[in-house]
Design an enzyme around this catalytic site. Structure first.
Site, PDB file in Angstrom:
ATOM      1  N   GLY A  63       1.063  -1.438   0.274  1.00  0.00           N
ATOM      2  CA  GLY A  63       0.244  -0.313  -0.036  1.00  0.00           C
ATOM      3  C   GLY A  63       1.050   1.546  -0.124  1.00  0.00           C
ATOM      4  O   GLY A  63       1.918   0.968   0.185  1.00  0.00           O
ATOM      5  N   LEU A  64       0.353   2.201   0.177  1.00  0.00           N
ATOM      6  CA  LEU A  64       1.252   3.555   0.101  1.00  0.00           C
ATOM      7  C   LEU A  64       1.896   3.790   1.807  1.00  0.00           C
ATOM      8  O   LEU A  64       1.476   3.443   2.173  1.00  0.00           O
ATOM      9  CB  LEU A  64       0.353   5.309   0.018  1.00  0.00           C
ATOM     10  CG  LEU A  64      -0.520   4.954  -2.123  1.00  0.00           C
ATOM     11  CD1 LEU A  64      -1.919   6.228  -1.957  1.00  0.00           C
ATOM     12  CD2 LEU A  64       0.369   5.181  -2.958  1.00  0.00           C
ATOM     13  N   SER A  65       2.874   4.724   0.963  1.00  0.00           N
ATOM     14  CA  SER A  65       3.043   4.852   2.782  1.00  0.00           C
ATOM     15  C   SER A  65       2.356   5.713   3.103  1.00  0.00           C
ATOM     16  O   SER A  65       1.472   6.806   3.332  1.00  0.00           O
ATOM     17  CB  SER A  65       4.740   6.308   2.247  1.00  0.00           C
ATOM     18  OG  SER A  65       4.944   6.433   3.213  1.00  0.00           O
ATOM     19  N   ALA A  66       2.589   5.396   4.534  1.00  0.00           N
ATOM     20  CA  ALA A  66       1.397   5.876   5.457  1.00  0.00           C
ATOM     21  C   ALA A  66       0.075   5.475   5.207  1.00  0.00           C
ATOM     22  O   ALA A  66      -1.391   5.656   5.860  1.00  0.00           O
ATOM     23  CB  ALA A  66       1.115   7.340   5.622  1.00  0.00           C
ATOM     24  N   SER A  67       0.188   4.157   4.557  1.00  0.00           N
ATOM     25  CA  SER A  67      -1.611   3.219   4.353  1.00  0.00           C
ATOM     26  C   SER A  67      -1.856   2.255   5.482  1.00  0.00           C
ATOM     27  O   SER A  67      -3.058   2.313   5.699  1.00  0.00           O
ATOM     28  CB  SER A  67      -1.661   3.032   3.058  1.00  0.00           C
ATOM     29  OG  SER A  67      -0.198   1.917   3.006  1.00  0.00           O
ATOM     30  N   GLY A  68      -1.011   2.588   6.568  1.00  0.00           N
ATOM     31  CA  GLY A  68      -1.265   1.604   7.949  1.00  0.00           C
ATOM     32  C   GLY A  68      -0.771   0.221   7.346  1.00  0.00           C
ATOM     33  O   GLY A  68      -1.074  -0.813   8.446  1.00  0.00           O
ATOM     34  N   LYS A  69       0.352  -0.108   6.439  1.00  0.00           N
ATOM     35  CA  LYS A  69       0.786  -1.480   6.278  1.00  0.00           C
ATOM     36  C   LYS A  69       1.122  -2.032   7.910  1.00  0.00           C
ATOM     37  O   LYS A  69       1.560  -2.305   8.457  1.00  0.00           O
ATOM     38  CB  LYS A  69       1.820  -1.266   5.434  1.00  0.00           C
ATOM     39  CG  LYS A  69       1.127  -0.827   4.135  1.00  0.00           C
ATOM     40  CD  LYS A  69       2.105  -0.854   2.608  1.00  0.00           C
ATOM     41  CE  LYS A  69       3.609  -0.183   3.005  1.00  0.00           C
ATOM     42  NZ  LYS A  69       3.072   1.634   3.312  1.00  0.00           N
ATOM     43  N   SER A  70       2.421  -0.935   8.376  1.00  0.00           N
ATOM     44  CA  SER A  70       3.441  -1.921   9.327  1.00  0.00           C
ATOM     45  C   SER A  70       2.484  -1.674  10.693  1.00  0.00           C
ATOM     46  O   SER A  70       2.961  -2.146  11.421  1.00  0.00           O
ATOM     47  CB  SER A  70       4.587   0.134   9.316  1.00  0.00           C
ATOM     48  OG  SER A  70       5.485  -0.070   8.663  1.00  0.00           O
ATOM     49  N   SER A 137       5.958  -1.601  -1.477  1.00  0.00           N
ATOM     50  CA  SER A 137       6.347  -2.388  -3.368  1.00  0.00           C
ATOM     51  C   SER A 137       4.749  -2.309  -3.975  1.00  0.00           C
ATOM     52  O   SER A 137       4.016  -2.252  -4.448  1.00  0.00           O
ATOM     53  CB  SER A 137       5.985  -4.020  -2.894  1.00  0.00           C
ATOM     54  OG  SER A 137       4.465  -4.680  -1.925  1.00  0.00           O
TER      55      SER A 137
END
Length: 231
Positions: A63-70, A137
């Protein structure tokens, strides 16, 4: 008869790629080293799984940066460990401090970054660990390559799309990166000056600007149980 070692090399075929999206410098998967031989161990995957009481799988957050992946991967990792399940998280920024510190954010470097993580994820998951990867990615072909490596080894690969609109992630912008990208201070920034190719058929699709972290973890755990990855 012992089960095939999931890491044993097999004939490698790159998935069919869209030439309009595939980086021209994409790695072809060739082995450059010579005079090397695969050293088979005394423990196969099934024996390891039986003795450890769990199998392995890779849960690939994109997902985009700051999308909540981490955030999602951290919460899921903690939940699994509290349930006595072996899990380990690989995070995009963290990996770039060590293993991938020689890579930048060009198209070719992004591709190599994901290729390496695909291989590391396979190693961890083949040890009967639930591996969580949180990486932008951005290219479909790179994610397809990571999936292919796991598929050839018989290891589950679950793509999780942490889906949030560009507007919402720019509002979050916890690291101030979008603001810098808009000013031209950061080159090749995904979503602004570099593309993000969203998954078309992920195993799990979570709209992170519509659900809480707790709800996201519940969605993931439910899926993993339904697929028999978690008991």
């Amino acid at each position: 008869m012992s089960a095939q070692n999931p890491l044993q090399p097999t004939a490698f075929n790159i998935p069919t790629l869209d030439p309009t999206t595939a980086p021209s410098s994409r790695a072809e998967g060739e082995v450059k080293a010579t005079n090397i031989t695969w050293h088979e161990g005394m423990v196969d995957f099934d024996e390891r799984k039986k003795n450890l009481g769990q199998g392995g799988a890779t849960i690939w957050f994109t997902g985009l940066s700051a999308s909540g992946k981490s955030t999602l991967s951290c919460a899921l990792e903690q939940h699994l460990l509290h349930q006595g399940i072996r899990a380990f998280r690989l995070d995009g920024d963290n990996v770039r401090h060590g293993l991938n510190k020689d890579l930048g954010f060009s198209e070719a470097d992004r591709t190599e970054n994901i290729r390496r993580i695909g291989e590391v994820s396979l190693l961890l998951s083949s040890s009967c660990c639930i591996t969580l990867t949180a990486f932008i990615s951005p290219y479909k072909a790179d994610r397809a390559l990571a999936r292919s490596v796991h598929s050839k080894a018989g290891i589950d690969f679950i793509e999780v799309f942490a889906d949030a609109s560009l507007e919402s992630v720019e509002k979050r912008d916890p690291k101030g990166l979008y603001a810098k990208a808009r000013k031209g201070e950061i080159k090749d920034f995904t979503g602004i000056s570099a593309p993000y190719e969203a998954p078309t058929d992920p195993e799990v699709h979570i709209k992170t600007d519509e659900v809480s972290v707790e709800e996201g973890v519940e969605i993931l755990v439910k899926y993993l149980k339904e697929k028999g990855i978690l008991n």
